[in-house]
Design a protein around this motif. Structure first.
Motif, PDB file in Angstrom:
ATOM      1  N   LEU A 110       0.873  -1.180   0.000  1.00  0.00           N
ATOM      2  CA  LEU A 110       0.000   0.000   0.000  1.00  0.00           C
ATOM      3  C   LEU A 110       0.901   1.218   0.000  1.00  0.00           C
ATOM      4  CD1 LEU A 110      -2.683  -0.663   2.770  1.00  0.00           C
ATOM      5  CD2 LEU A 110      -2.896  -0.966   0.314  1.00  0.00           C
ATOM      6  N   SER A 111       0.533   2.240  -0.744  1.00  0.00           N
ATOM      7  CA  SER A 111       1.358   3.448  -0.741  1.00  0.00           C
ATOM      8  C   SER A 111       0.581   4.576  -0.059  1.00  0.00           C
ATOM      9  CB  SER A 111       1.725   3.831  -2.156  1.00  0.00           C
ATOM     10  OG  SER A 111       0.540   4.078  -2.869  1.00  0.00           O
ATOM     11  N   TYR A 113      -0.090   7.579  -1.186  1.00  0.00           N
ATOM     12  CA  TYR A 113      -0.592   8.639  -2.067  1.00  0.00           C
ATOM     13  C   TYR A 113      -1.921   9.207  -1.579  1.00  0.00           C
ATOM     14  CZ  TYR A 113       3.036   7.652  -5.509  1.00  0.00           C
ATOM     15  OH  TYR A 113       4.246   7.506  -6.137  1.00  0.00           O
ATOM     16  N   LEU A 114      -2.809   8.301  -1.152  1.00  0.00           N
ATOM     17  CA  LEU A 114      -4.140   8.783  -0.767  1.00  0.00           C
ATOM     18  C   LEU A 114      -4.422   8.564   0.716  1.00  0.00           C
ATOM     19  CD1 LEU A 114      -6.174   7.499  -3.878  1.00  0.00           C
ATOM     20  CD2 LEU A 114      -4.884   9.598  -3.632  1.00  0.00           C
ATOM     21  N   TYR A 144      -1.531  -9.685 -14.006  1.00  0.00           N
ATOM     22  CA  TYR A 144      -0.515  -9.195 -14.938  1.00  0.00           C
ATOM     23  C   TYR A 144       0.482  -8.330 -14.182  1.00  0.00           C
ATOM     24  CZ  TYR A 144      -3.828  -5.200 -15.161  1.00  0.00           C
ATOM     25  OH  TYR A 144      -4.702  -4.185 -14.861  1.00  0.00           O
ATOM     26  N   LYS A 148       5.911   1.386 -14.123  1.00  0.00           N
ATOM     27  CA  LYS A 148       5.642   2.795 -14.437  1.00  0.00           C
ATOM     28  C   LYS A 148       6.851   3.256 -15.246  1.00  0.00           C
ATOM     29  CE  LYS A 148       1.877   3.662 -11.770  1.00  0.00           C
ATOM     30  NZ  LYS A 148       1.821   4.324 -10.460  1.00  0.00           N
ATOM     31  N   MET A 168      -2.693   9.730  -9.007  1.00  0.00           N
ATOM     32  CA  MET A 168      -3.194   8.524  -8.338  1.00  0.00           C
ATOM     33  C   MET A 168      -4.623   8.718  -7.834  1.00  0.00           C
ATOM     34  SD  MET A 168      -1.144   6.152  -8.765  1.00  0.00           S
ATOM     35  CE  MET A 168      -1.918   4.913  -7.753  1.00  0.00           C
ATOM     36  N   HIS A 171      -6.738   7.763 -10.631  1.00  0.00           N
ATOM     37  CA  HIS A 171      -6.681   6.294 -10.736  1.00  0.00           C
ATOM     38  C   HIS A 171      -7.627   5.661  -9.704  1.00  0.00           C
ATOM     39  CE1 HIS A 171      -4.827   2.250 -10.836  1.00  0.00           C
ATOM     40  NE2 HIS A 171      -4.939   2.297  -9.524  1.00  0.00           N
ATOM     41  N   ILE A 186      -2.706  -5.285  -5.022  1.00  0.00           N
ATOM     42  CA  ILE A 186      -1.498  -4.762  -5.664  1.00  0.00           C
ATOM     43  C   ILE A 186      -0.295  -5.245  -4.851  1.00  0.00           C
ATOM     44  CG2 ILE A 186      -0.232  -2.690  -6.368  1.00  0.00           C
ATOM     45  CD1 ILE A 186      -2.863  -3.178  -7.956  1.00  0.00           C
ATOM     46  N   TRP A 197       5.283  -4.042 -10.300  1.00  0.00           N
ATOM     47  CA  TRP A 197       4.106  -4.449  -9.519  1.00  0.00           C
ATOM     48  C   TRP A 197       3.440  -5.657 -10.169  1.00  0.00           C
ATOM     49  CZ3 TRP A 197       4.946   0.834 -10.406  1.00  0.00           C
ATOM     50  CH2 TRP A 197       5.103   1.621  -9.258  1.00  0.00           C
ATOM     51  N   LEU A 212     -12.735  -2.637 -16.583  1.00  0.00           N
ATOM     52  CA  LEU A 212     -11.867  -1.875 -15.673  1.00  0.00           C
ATOM     53  C   LEU A 212     -10.526  -1.566 -16.334  1.00  0.00           C
ATOM     54  CD1 LEU A 212     -10.836  -0.790 -12.923  1.00  0.00           C
ATOM     55  CD2 LEU A 212     -10.354  -3.148 -12.268  1.00  0.00           C
ATOM     56  N   MET A 216      -9.139   2.110 -17.350  1.00  0.00           N
ATOM     57  CA  MET A 216      -7.860   2.601 -16.788  1.00  0.00           C
ATOM     58  C   MET A 216      -6.890   3.036 -17.895  1.00  0.00           C
ATOM     59  SD  MET A 216      -7.153   2.099 -13.332  1.00  0.00           S
ATOM     60  CE  MET A 216      -8.189   1.691 -11.954  1.00  0.00           C
TER      61      MET A 216
HETATM   62  C1  VOV Z   1     -10.433  -2.339  -8.556  1.00  0.00           C
HETATM   63  C2  VOV Z   1     -10.167  -1.102  -8.553  1.00  0.00           C
HETATM   64  C3  VOV Z   1      -8.941  -0.350  -8.117  1.00  0.00           C
HETATM   65  C4  VOV Z   1      -8.890   0.568  -7.088  1.00  0.00           C
HETATM   66  C5  VOV Z   1     -10.037   0.969  -6.171  1.00  0.00           C
HETATM   67  C6  VOV Z   1      -7.555   1.056  -7.022  1.00  0.00           C
HETATM   68  C7  VOV Z   1      -7.128   2.040  -6.115  1.00  0.00           C
HETATM   69  C8  VOV Z   1      -5.783   2.333  -5.928  1.00  0.00           C
HETATM   70  C9  VOV Z   1      -5.290   3.271  -4.944  1.00  0.00           C
HETATM   71  C10 VOV Z   1      -6.188   4.097  -4.028  1.00  0.00           C
HETATM   72  C11 VOV Z   1      -3.921   3.240  -4.995  1.00  0.00           C
HETATM   73  C12 VOV Z   1      -2.928   4.110  -4.187  1.00  0.00           C
HETATM   74  C13 VOV Z   1      -2.895   3.771  -2.744  1.00  0.00           C
HETATM   75  C14 VOV Z   1      -2.648   2.317  -2.476  1.00  0.00           C
HETATM   76  O1  VOV Z   1      -3.645   1.664  -2.152  1.00  0.00           O
HETATM   77  O2  VOV Z   1      -1.521   1.870  -2.630  1.00  0.00           O
HETATM   78  C15 VOV Z   1      -3.559   2.276  -6.002  1.00  0.00           C
HETATM   79  C16 VOV Z   1      -2.248   1.923  -6.306  1.00  0.00           C
HETATM   80  C17 VOV Z   1      -1.936   1.168  -7.414  1.00  0.00           C
HETATM   81  N1  VOV Z   1      -2.809   0.623  -8.341  1.00  0.00           N
HETATM   82 FE1  VOV Z   1      -4.799   0.650  -8.253  1.00  0.00          FE
HETATM   83  N2  VOV Z   1      -6.796   0.456  -8.001  1.00  0.00           N
HETATM   84  C18 VOV Z   1      -7.610  -0.399  -8.703  1.00  0.00           C
HETATM   85  C19 VOV Z   1      -7.283  -1.180  -9.820  1.00  0.00           C
HETATM   86  C20 VOV Z   1      -6.014  -1.150 -10.376  1.00  0.00           C
HETATM   87  C21 VOV Z   1      -5.670  -1.701 -11.667  1.00  0.00           C
HETATM   88  C22 VOV Z   1      -6.627  -2.347 -12.620  1.00  0.00           C
HETATM   89  C23 VOV Z   1      -4.326  -1.510 -11.861  1.00  0.00           C
HETATM   90  C24 VOV Z   1      -3.544  -1.844 -13.110  1.00  0.00           C
HETATM   91  C25 VOV Z   1      -3.398  -0.609 -13.977  1.00  0.00           C
HETATM   92  C26 VOV Z   1      -3.907  -0.760 -15.373  1.00  0.00           C
HETATM   93  O3  VOV Z   1      -3.991   0.263 -16.077  1.00  0.00           O
HETATM   94  O4  VOV Z   1      -4.228  -1.870 -15.820  1.00  0.00           O
HETATM   95  C27 VOV Z   1      -3.823  -0.880 -10.687  1.00  0.00           C
HETATM   96  C28 VOV Z   1      -2.487  -0.592 -10.483  1.00  0.00           C
HETATM   97  C29 VOV Z   1      -2.047   0.019  -9.317  1.00  0.00           C
HETATM   98  C30 VOV Z   1      -0.659   0.166  -8.992  1.00  0.00           C
HETATM   99  C31 VOV Z   1       0.497  -0.373  -9.822  1.00  0.00           C
HETATM  100  C32 VOV Z   1      -0.575   0.861  -7.807  1.00  0.00           C
HETATM  101  C33 VOV Z   1       0.711   1.283  -7.090  1.00  0.00           C
HETATM  102  C34 VOV Z   1       1.196   2.525  -7.781  1.00  0.00           C
HETATM  103  C35 VOV Z   1       2.314   3.286  -7.166  1.00  0.00           C
HETATM  104  O5  VOV Z   1       2.934   4.067  -7.924  1.00  0.00           O
HETATM  105  O6  VOV Z   1       2.611   3.112  -5.970  1.00  0.00           O
HETATM  106  N3  VOV Z   1      -4.868  -0.637  -9.822  1.00  0.00           N
HETATM  107  N4  VOV Z   1      -4.713   1.764  -6.582  1.00  0.00           N
END
Ligand code: VOV
Length: 248
Positions: A110-111, A113-114, A144, A148, A168, A171, A186, A197, A212, A216
């Motif tokens: 978990l990071s 960011y939020l 998968y 970044k 983020m 996102h 994640i 990741w 989804l 994204m």
């Molecule tokens: C199912 C939905 C969903 C939700 C609600 C969600 C939310 C969030 C939050 C709130 C946060 C940041 C805080 C944390 O919780 O770490 C993240 C973080 C992250 N995510 Fe995400 N993500 C989702 C889904 C989701 C998808 C489908 C992907 C793949 C991207 C894609 O294009 O295929 C992804 C990737 C990531 C990654 C690689 C990170 C870490 C990035 C970094 O630089 O550190 N993610 N994500």
């Protein structure tokens, strides 16, 4: 100035993809196959007990297409346990009828960011539940790996914390639209495996993965900075469904 996001790490993860050597499986006699199935059954039961004890979690899914036939996704407290479980499977009779297809080593991450910023996040039950998640038993899995980008104009690692935080946020907002439909885990793999990741998604409706991931792709974090590895998609394997899949 070092503006690395702060990360919290939870359970270690191994995605262990295997293929079945159908020729060898079919050539085995009934007794040998029964032993193999028994040992597999014992392992699946053991993993269930670990999950009940709250010291790890396991997901077992078939994989569609030719990249692999099934995956074991293990979450455990240490890399030693992850290694032991992998070796324990390799020692089974059933493993003799499988070949290694792909694997991915990472840790639940978990990071900040939020993050709300108040109190020690490690003491918050909702944070603990995300760092040590019980893997859902949804009907489908999608995995998968991703990076970044670090290219001249599009270098995630040269952005300020504030710029990354704002990206983020967008996102996270898209992700929130899939609440109740897709569960994401994640796992960070910098220093552990070939990508940065692992993205593991769980859903009862596989079309939600497509929707989804597609949505994204239009979001700046993914559109500008995302690089993706191979996708693996699969169906839940219970004890019974696994036996059914192996029945000749
Ligand atoms: C199912 C939905 C969903 C939700 C609600 C969600 C939310 C969030 C939050 C709130 C946060 C940041 C805080 C944390 O919780 O770490 C993240 C973080 C992250 N995510 Fe995400 N993500 C989702 C889904 C989701 C998808 C489908 C992907 C793949 C991207 C894609 O294009 O295929 C992804 C990737 C990531 C990654 C690689 C990170 C870490 C990035 C970094 O630089 O550190 N993610 N994500």
């Amino acid at each position: 100035m070092n503006e690395a996001a702060l990360t919290l790490e939870g359970w270690y993860a191994l995605h262990d993809f295997r293929s079945i050597d159908w020729t060898a499986w079919k050539a085995a006699d009934d007794e040998e196959r029964a032993v193999a199935l028994d040992e597999l059954h014992v392992l699946l039961q053991e993993w269930g007990s670990i999950e009940e004890a709250g010291t790890g979690s396991t997901a077992v899914y078939s994989i569609i297409g030719q990249k692999a036939d099934f995956v074991f996704m293990y979450l455990r407290e240490s890399l030693e346990e992850i290694n032991q479980i992998e070796t324990a499977f390799n020692k089974t009779t059933f493993a003799q009828y499988t070949t290694k297809a792909y694997s991915y080593v990472s840790v639940v991450e978990l990071s900040n960011y939020l993050a709300s910023g108040e109190g020690d996040p490690r003491q918050k039950p909702e944070v603990i539940a995300r760092l040590q998640p019980v893997l859902p038993k949804s009907k489908h899995i999608c995995f998968y790996p991703m990076n970044k980008k670090r290219e001249l104009a599009d270098n995630w690692y040269m952005l300020s914390m504030e710029e990354r935080r704002s990206l983020m946020r967008s996102h996270g907002l898209i992700g929130r639209g899939y609440a109740g439909k897709v569960k994401q885990i994640i796992t960070g793999s910098v220093g552990f495996d070939d990508w940065e990741w692992g993205v593991t998604l769980f859903a009862d409706d596989p079309l939600q993965f497509k929707k989804l991931v597609y949505e994204m792709r239009f979001d700046e974090v993914s559109a500008r900075y995302g690089e993706f590895g191979s996708f693996y998609v699969g169906n839940l394997l219970t004890d019974e469904l696994f036996a059914e899949m192996l029945k000749l």
